[in-house]
Structure formats: C-alpha cells, structure tokens
Design a protein around this motif. Structure first.
Motif, PDB file in Angstrom:
ATOM      1  N   TYR A 296      -8.546 -29.310   6.763  1.00  0.00           N
ATOM      2  CA  TYR A 296      -7.400 -29.678   5.922  1.00  0.00           C
ATOM      3  C   TYR A 296      -7.224 -31.172   5.664  1.00  0.00           C
ATOM      4  CZ  TYR A 296      -6.029 -24.840   6.125  1.00  0.00           C
ATOM      5  OH  TYR A 296      -6.017 -23.483   5.982  1.00  0.00           O
ATOM      6  N   LYS A 297      -8.115 -32.002   6.194  1.00  0.00           N
ATOM      7  CA  LYS A 297      -7.921 -33.451   6.061  1.00  0.00           C
ATOM      8  C   LYS A 297      -7.938 -33.916   4.608  1.00  0.00           C
ATOM      9  CE  LYS A 297     -12.766 -34.590   6.826  1.00  0.00           C
ATOM     10  NZ  LYS A 297     -13.752 -35.064   7.747  1.00  0.00           N
ATOM     11  N   ASP A 298      -8.795 -33.336   3.781  1.00  0.00           N
ATOM     12  CA  ASP A 298      -8.874 -33.776   2.385  1.00  0.00           C
ATOM     13  C   ASP A 298      -7.611 -33.440   1.601  1.00  0.00           C
ATOM     14  OD1 ASP A 298     -11.388 -34.848   2.785  1.00  0.00           O
ATOM     15  OD2 ASP A 298     -12.445 -33.080   2.043  1.00  0.00           O
ATOM     16  N   LEU A 299      -7.096 -32.227   1.780  1.00  0.00           N
ATOM     17  CA  LEU A 299      -5.893 -31.876   1.033  1.00  0.00           C
ATOM     18  C   LEU A 299      -4.685 -32.666   1.509  1.00  0.00           C
ATOM     19  CD1 LEU A 299      -3.733 -29.703   2.524  1.00  0.00           C
ATOM     20  CD2 LEU A 299      -5.616 -28.176   2.148  1.00  0.00           C
ATOM     21  N   VAL A 300      -4.592 -32.953   2.794  1.00  0.00           N
ATOM     22  CA  VAL A 300      -3.490 -33.758   3.317  1.00  0.00           C
ATOM     23  C   VAL A 300      -3.571 -35.178   2.752  1.00  0.00           C
ATOM     24  CG1 VAL A 300      -2.574 -34.838   5.431  1.00  0.00           C
ATOM     25  CG2 VAL A 300      -3.145 -32.396   5.405  1.00  0.00           C
ATOM     26  N   TYR A 301      -4.740 -35.767   2.797  1.00  0.00           N
ATOM     27  CA  TYR A 301      -4.911 -37.136   2.302  1.00  0.00           C
ATOM     28  C   TYR A 301      -4.665 -37.206   0.790  1.00  0.00           C
ATOM     29  CZ  TYR A 301      -6.820 -41.671   1.159  1.00  0.00           C
ATOM     30  OH  TYR A 301      -6.970 -42.946   0.676  1.00  0.00           O
ATOM     31  N   THR A 302      -5.156 -36.220   0.052  1.00  0.00           N
ATOM     32  CA  THR A 302      -4.982 -36.227  -1.405  1.00  0.00           C
ATOM     33  C   THR A 302      -3.505 -36.215  -1.775  1.00  0.00           C
ATOM     34  OG1 THR A 302      -7.089 -35.105  -1.761  1.00  0.00           O
ATOM     35  CG2 THR A 302      -5.500 -34.974  -3.546  1.00  0.00           C
ATOM     36  N   LEU A 303      -2.736 -35.361  -1.134  1.00  0.00           N
ATOM     37  CA  LEU A 303      -1.302 -35.319  -1.422  1.00  0.00           C
ATOM     38  C   LEU A 303      -0.630 -36.629  -1.006  1.00  0.00           C
ATOM     39  CD1 LEU A 303       1.154 -33.837  -2.461  1.00  0.00           C
ATOM     40  CD2 LEU A 303       1.398 -32.765  -0.211  1.00  0.00           C
ATOM     41  N   ALA A 304      -0.990 -37.154   0.149  1.00  0.00           N
ATOM     42  CA  ALA A 304      -0.395 -38.400   0.637  1.00  0.00           C
ATOM     43  C   ALA A 304      -0.696 -39.571  -0.301  1.00  0.00           C
ATOM     44  CB  ALA A 304      -0.869 -38.704   2.057  1.00  0.00           C
ATOM     45  N   ILE A 305      -1.926 -39.686  -0.767  1.00  0.00           N
ATOM     46  CA  ILE A 305      -2.280 -40.804  -1.647  1.00  0.00           C
ATOM     47  C   ILE A 305      -1.572 -40.667  -2.987  1.00  0.00           C
ATOM     48  CG2 ILE A 305      -4.426 -39.889  -2.653  1.00  0.00           C
ATOM     49  CD1 ILE A 305      -4.026 -43.492  -1.478  1.00  0.00           C
ATOM     50  N   ARG A 306      -1.401 -39.440  -3.478  1.00  0.00           N
ATOM     51  CA  ARG A 306      -0.695 -39.228  -4.747  1.00  0.00           C
ATOM     52  C   ARG A 306       0.774 -39.631  -4.630  1.00  0.00           C
ATOM     53  NH1 ARG A 306      -5.075 -38.578  -6.491  1.00  0.00           N
ATOM     54  NH2 ARG A 306      -5.982 -36.808  -7.534  1.00  0.00           N
ATOM     55  N   MET A 307       1.365 -39.335  -3.489  1.00  0.00           N
ATOM     56  CA  MET A 307       2.787 -39.633  -3.326  1.00  0.00           C
ATOM     57  C   MET A 307       3.026 -41.099  -2.967  1.00  0.00           C
ATOM     58  SD  MET A 307       4.323 -36.247  -1.478  1.00  0.00           S
ATOM     59  CE  MET A 307       6.038 -36.847  -1.593  1.00  0.00           C
ATOM     60  N   LEU A 308       2.188 -41.661  -2.117  1.00  0.00           N
ATOM     61  CA  LEU A 308       2.437 -43.007  -1.606  1.00  0.00           C
ATOM     62  C   LEU A 308       1.727 -44.099  -2.405  1.00  0.00           C
ATOM     63  CD1 LEU A 308       2.125 -42.108   2.160  1.00  0.00           C
ATOM     64  CD2 LEU A 308       4.230 -42.453   0.861  1.00  0.00           C
ATOM     65  N   LYS A 309       0.634 -43.733  -3.062  1.00  0.00           N
ATOM     66  CA  LYS A 309      -0.121 -44.655  -3.917  1.00  0.00           C
ATOM     67  C   LYS A 309      -0.627 -45.896  -3.169  1.00  0.00           C
ATOM     68  CE  LYS A 309       2.679 -43.179  -7.849  1.00  0.00           C
ATOM     69  NZ  LYS A 309       2.550 -41.831  -7.499  1.00  0.00           N
TER      70      LYS A 309
ATOM     71  N   GLU B  77      -3.350 -42.928   4.761  1.00  0.00           N
ATOM     72  CA  GLU B  77      -4.115 -42.636   5.979  1.00  0.00           C
ATOM     73  C   GLU B  77      -3.187 -42.469   7.179  1.00  0.00           C
ATOM     74  OE1 GLU B  77      -6.829 -45.931   6.053  1.00  0.00           O
ATOM     75  OE2 GLU B  77      -8.215 -44.987   4.631  1.00  0.00           O
ATOM     76  N   GLU B  78      -2.185 -43.343   7.287  1.00  0.00           N
ATOM     77  CA  GLU B  78      -1.229 -43.248   8.394  1.00  0.00           C
ATOM     78  C   GLU B  78      -0.436 -41.947   8.316  1.00  0.00           C
ATOM     79  OE1 GLU B  78       1.251 -46.718   8.733  1.00  0.00           O
ATOM     80  OE2 GLU B  78      -0.478 -48.070   8.657  1.00  0.00           O
ATOM     81  N   VAL B  79       0.008 -41.597   7.109  1.00  0.00           N
ATOM     82  CA  VAL B  79       0.774 -40.362   6.934  1.00  0.00           C
ATOM     83  C   VAL B  79      -0.101 -39.154   7.252  1.00  0.00           C
ATOM     84  CG1 VAL B  79       1.789 -38.865   5.161  1.00  0.00           C
ATOM     85  CG2 VAL B  79       2.558 -41.219   5.382  1.00  0.00           C
ATOM     86  N   ALA B  80      -1.365 -39.200   6.870  1.00  0.00           N
ATOM     87  CA  ALA B  80      -2.269 -38.092   7.196  1.00  0.00           C
ATOM     88  C   ALA B  80      -2.364 -37.924   8.713  1.00  0.00           C
ATOM     89  CB  ALA B  80      -3.646 -38.328   6.582  1.00  0.00           C
ATOM     90  N   GLN B  81      -2.501 -39.041   9.422  1.00  0.00           N
ATOM     91  CA  GLN B  81      -2.556 -38.969  10.883  1.00  0.00           C
ATOM     92  C   GLN B  81      -1.245 -38.436  11.446  1.00  0.00           C
ATOM     93  OE1 GLN B  81      -3.599 -42.937  12.172  1.00  0.00           O
ATOM     94  NE2 GLN B  81      -5.740 -42.692  11.582  1.00  0.00           N
ATOM     95  N   ASP B  82      -0.120 -38.960  10.929  1.00  0.00           N
ATOM     96  CA  ASP B  82       1.193 -38.485  11.385  1.00  0.00           C
ATOM     97  C   ASP B  82       1.350 -36.985  11.131  1.00  0.00           C
ATOM     98  OD1 ASP B  82       1.785 -41.083  12.093  1.00  0.00           O
ATOM     99  OD2 ASP B  82       3.126 -41.459  10.393  1.00  0.00           O
TER     100      ASP B  82
ATOM    101  N   CYS C  22       5.521 -37.592   3.898  1.00  0.00           N
ATOM    102  CA  CYS C  22       5.471 -38.600   2.825  1.00  0.00           C
ATOM    103  C   CYS C  22       6.880 -39.027   2.409  1.00  0.00           C
ATOM    104  CB  CYS C  22       4.718 -38.065   1.606  1.00  0.00           C
ATOM    105  SG  CYS C  22       2.941 -37.941   1.824  1.00  0.00           S
ATOM    106  N   LEU C  23       7.769 -38.046   2.243  1.00  0.00           N
ATOM    107  CA  LEU C  23       9.149 -38.376   1.865  1.00  0.00           C
ATOM    108  C   LEU C  23       9.805 -39.265   2.914  1.00  0.00           C
ATOM    109  CD1 LEU C  23      10.607 -35.052   0.386  1.00  0.00           C
ATOM    110  CD2 LEU C  23       9.772 -37.071  -0.836  1.00  0.00           C
TER     111      LEU C  23
END
Length: 194
Positions: A28-41, A47-52, A82-83
């Motif tokens: 699931y790392k790719d889908l988590v990172y993809t959503l995080a990068i889209r939201m946080l830009k 990367e930090e949010v993915a780890q969290d 992310c929120l």
C-alpha cells in the motif's frame, strides 16, 4: 489484492509477524504516498505523512472491522492524516475561480484532451491536479487515478456519496479551468487542421 489476502496479513501482524507488516506496507505504500503528495503538494511532507499513516495503521489494526476493503480504510487513515498535517501547518491554497464557467467549456476541454497522447494527458492532468486545493486534488486522485467508487470515497472522507459526487463535479470544473490554460494552443491547432 483481495480482502482475504489483507486479512491474512493483518492476522499475522497482530500475532507479531514483522514480515507480514513489511508486506502490507509494500502493498500500500504507493497509494498512500500518491494521495499524500496530491493533498500536500510537498515531497518531504508527503513522505512524513506516509510514515505517520503506516504507524497509525499498525497501532489501529485491531480497529479494522472489515466492513469495507482494507484499501478503503487505509485511504481514510491517509486522508485524515493529511488533513491533520494541513491544519497543523495552516496551509491555505488558492481556489480557482469558476464563476463564469459553462458546461460547454467542459465538453471542449474533454474533446481537446482526447487529442493528446495518453501519457502526455496523464502527466498534464497530474500537473494540473497539483495546482488544485488539497480536497479537490484528493477527490480527483481517488476517483480517476485510483478508480475508487463514490461509495468507497464517501467512506474515506466521511461524506454522503451524493455530496462526494457534487464535490467531484466541482473539482472537475476547477481542473477544467486550469487545463483550459494549457490547451488553448491545442484548440486553435485543431481548428486549423479541418
């Protein structure tokens, strides 16, 4: 992957199997990172949010009841993480003005996009999505790139499916405004070839 595969991993993790947790993260790392990068830009924050997110997932595995797919649950954890980060950083992104936008322009944008090679289209759309506010870019990512249903998205962001549909439509209109800026030269080229 099926929910059964996920449930097998979850059971193994709850019994202390660290290899099973590594498999789950890898899955699931790719889908988590993809959503995080889209939201946080922002790469480092994503990367930090993915780890969290994976820390929260690990600590909360016992709370996963299996009512929905595991991927839906992990998306929800990612979305909320992310929120939290956005609120913590008090970041505010400018909205795109859509007041004078018509449905005909949406059709024009869709037709112009059909003329772009698939990979270029995907890259262009991703660049434009990154210019949207975090909630709009998250919705578009979940619906179009991750191909989640309205019901799955509604579970992730805690809104009714009809509300998600309206928000998705508005996000598409905002995206169309940005895409129009990129596609103006493309439209004039199309008229010249007839």
């Amino acid at each position: 992957m099926t929910t059964n595969d996920d449930q097998i991993l979850i059971t193994a993790i709850e019994k202390g199997d660290t290899k099973a947790y590594a498999q789950l993260v890898d899955r699931y790392k790719d889908l988590v990172y993809t959503l995080a990068i889209r939201m946080l830009k922002h790469k480092e924050e994503a990367e930090e949010v993915a780890q969290d997110t994976f820390i929260k997932v690990f600590k909360s595995l016992g709370k996963f009841k299996g009512d929905s797919k595991f991927s839906t649950w992990i998306y929800k954890v990612t979305y909320n993480t992310c929120l939290d980060r956005i609120k913590k950083n008090k970041k505010h992104f400018n909205d795109v003005a859509i007041d004078e936008y018509t449905f005909n322009k949406l059709d024009t944008i869709d037709n112009a996009l059909d003329n772009i090679i698939k990979e270029e289209k995907s890259t262009l759309i991703k660049q434009c999505i990154n210019k949207l506010p975090e909630d709009s870019s998250a919705l578009l990512t979940l619906f179009y790139f991750e191909e989640l249903s309205l019901d799955e998205i509604s579970k992730i962001i805690n809104l009714e499916a009809n509300t998600v549909k309206v928000k998705l439509f508005r996000a598409r209109k905002k995206l169309a405004v940005i895409l129009e800026q990129y596609l103006q030269p493309q439209n004039s080229l199309n008229y010249g070839t007839r």
